[in-house]
Design a protein around this motif. Structure first.
Motif: not given
Lengths: 423, 423
Positions: B311-320
């Motif tokens: 299970i993976c999660y990443a939170g990032t800016s909408n642009e990237r």
């Protein structure tokens, strides 16, 4: 509540704590815990976010990221690899006053870890080519707060509750971010990282004399630097509302309490504990359990060295938000009307149980040693804490509550509609 | 990595574990830890949310709240007070298979706590007049998830990743909430709370014979009930996007791995650890540290008894966000190209350090005893785990990765714009 048995249990593992101050001012506190296999350290460096230059809030926090990207002869990758190879569980934290580094490992790895932290604190690479990654990390961290209104409520409440700059968020702000350069971080390091004012707590299966020698080798040559002033500013505003299209209304409120070194600290702690310590505490039973007004509610004593507040949070549906705020304020004010002996007994029982469990964790002890030294300038043994808790009476707490009643609230809410503060 | 010293350190505190099955099927596992003052228990009851009736998802979770609102002769208030007076730190958790209750206290309070939990599990009051507060609490809990897109991403990813009903969220849904009545909770209790299939792990400063006697008195008369079936359904959808006006794009993705009892479990664990264990792991260094693409990224092995996923999660800016998803997928797939010996060495070092630290916590041990018994039907000593970790080689992990490559991803994102899955 059998106090006799607790006393016996505590005295079975007498605390063995030593302090040592190095010539450059670095303060070391060591607790030998012969029954564990681990060792932990907690170091407070007087480089917190209150020293961020105006217009560059967030610099201390960004430095704490850059700080571990290479030190001494090791580049970023080598440094991470070496620490992972030692099985070190580590973290960094930036608070108002301090940048803190924490670590825990199997005890026989501690010395090597401390030597490497000597490099990190005295000879970090602070690589310029990684500044952009650090800057973007800071931006993403700030954006993630926008997506977490509960966390944002607590951050914005603290900003309004404490005297500036003490309540400012370590993460800074999106507005200041473009003003922070690689050079800002280097300056923050040059100005703030120093042995005088730094406190290192170590606990675990260690030998005090050996620890003193290793820390001396690692950090004894760290040169002193001048102490920086912080000029206190204002607080407030007392009422504020951030309009956001959230599913819940998030309520933050605070009121004045005492600083940590205050003789009334334990009375203040007990008052907050009657409100919010354990499942039978007032806020939990009145607001959550009986009325189902909200899912999450808490009040806690947030005491710094120079000032303290009680900080409360409640998250609830937009329809029940006004009622939740009204009932919460009512419960806070009702504390002055009286406290049952049974409520105090439960607080004492819970506190003593926590104390005994706390003494089993090298991580908890290391952290507590460093923090206590900073806040009190002395080591407070668990036995002393137990005595102070034992000494609490309903009268002593009520006297405190009458002197420092729940009033003059700072209230910050986030949600679709603002609320009335009927206090 | 000095294995010799680790072995010595581990063997210094030989584990003393006993199992006992009561006539009604209740399984008890006790670990005596003479060097601590605390005692902890962790009990798994086969009453998880997979047994929620269709259209009433969330019932198990609401029952876990109602369950502690009075038991035996005590009403809700008396029960909370009594447990707080014992200094018990407690919590309840509802997972797919089990409703779990946890507690930790000073060791000499354990027996009294266990007797009270006998009442809670066999003779709860389940007061009807508190159902509305429980229902509102559940509603607020569901609303709070809407305000936390990171948490929502993980919940919605699990829902799509695991075979139904295994990935369904314990909290249920706002749609089902009106269908759940006080009677639903009572039925769930009548159907699911039983000794056969329940597992009680206890660790701390305890005497095994005394524990067996006290648990026997408290729970020995608990009558058996029939075992309930769970009929497995579908998974998916494999691609999904929830449009929400968030500051960040939240990316969840998963792919097939092995169940916990699988002989390849430790190879699977090591593969995930090369990706995401420690600060020098691949995802952290490539995506976060080097490129600054996101603030928060992780991959973890999520193994149940019958199936497993990474299970993976990443939170990032909408642009990237698109770049972050692309780079993450690339890193996951690159694992099959090769693993460095040094990467494996770091995983081993971190794992062994965790093992040694884990054995110092009565809470961690109690929990691990119960969970292991459920997943493996046996006690896995820390020494055995250490041996399994020692036996891992680059080849064994690569062989596993080639057999179970990172492919056929389930991807769920939350944010203002959907992303392309270029895999």
């Amino acid at each position: 509540m059998s106090v006799g048995i607790l006393r016996k249990a505590l005295s079975m593992t007498d605390q063995n704590v030593h302090t040592h101050q190095f010539e450059n001012g670095l303060m070391l506190i060591v607790e030998e815990m012969p029954d564990v296999q681990s060792a932990a350290f907690s170091m407070l460096i007087p480089a917190g976010c209150v020293y961020d230059p105006p217009g560059q809030h967030g610099a201390a926090s960004m430095l704490s990221d850059l700080l571990t990207r290479g030190a001494g002869e090791r580049d970023s990758r080598e440094l991470s690899s070496t620490l992972d190879n030692l099985g070190l569980q580590r973290s960094e934290h930036v608070g108002a006053r301090h940048t803190s580094v924490y670590g825990a490992a199997v005890a026989d790895k501690l010395n090597e870890c401390l030597r490497i932290y000597g490099d990190i604190l005295m000879r970090p690479v602070l690589p310029e080519d990684q500044f952009e990654a650090v800057r973007m990390g800071a931006e993403h961290s700030l954006l993630s707060i926008e997506d977490d209104p509960q966390r944002k409520t607590m951050i914005e409440l603290r900003r309004r509750s404490f005297t500036r700059p003490w309540g400012l968020p370590a993460d800074g702000s999106l507005a200041d971010l473009p003003n922070i350069t690689h050079n800002s971080l280097r300056s923050h390091f040059e100005n703030c990282f120093r042995p005088n004012g730094s406190i290192l707590g170590i606990a675990g299966k260690v030998d005090t004399q050996e620890v003193i020698q290793v820390v001396g080798e690692a950090l004894g040559e760290w040169p002193q630097k001048p102490v920086l002033d912080v000029s206190p500013g204002e607080t407030g505003p007392k009422r504020d509302f951030i309009e956001q299209d959230t599913a819940q209304t998030h309520i933050g409120l605070s009121y004045k309490s005492v600083a940590y070194p205050d003789p009334d600290y334990y009375n203040a702690w007990a008052a907050a504990s009657v409100l919010s310590g354990g499942m039978s505490a007032r806020l939990f039973t009145e607001v959550r359990e009986k009325r189902g007004l909200c899912y999450s509610i808490s009040a806690s004593q947030a005491s710094m060295k120079h000032e303290g507040r009680v900080i409360c949070y409640a998250g609830t549906s937009n329809e029940r938000a006004q009622e939740t705020l009204d009932v919460t304020l009512q419960e806070l004010k009702r504390l002055g009307d009286g406290i049952e002996q049974s409520e105090l007994d439960r607080c004492k029982a819970r506190a003593k149980s926590s104390l005994i469990m706390q003494q089993e964790s090298s991580r908890g002890r290391a952290s507590s040693l460093a923090r206590n030294w900073f806040l009190l300038g002395e080591i407070r043994m668990l036995e002393e804490v137990r005595e102070k808790i034992d000494a609490l009476t309903v009268d002593s707490i009520l006297e405190y509550v009458h002197r420092m009643p729940a009033e003059d609230f700072t209230v910050l809410t986030i949600g679709p509609k603002s609320l009335e503060v009927n206090s």
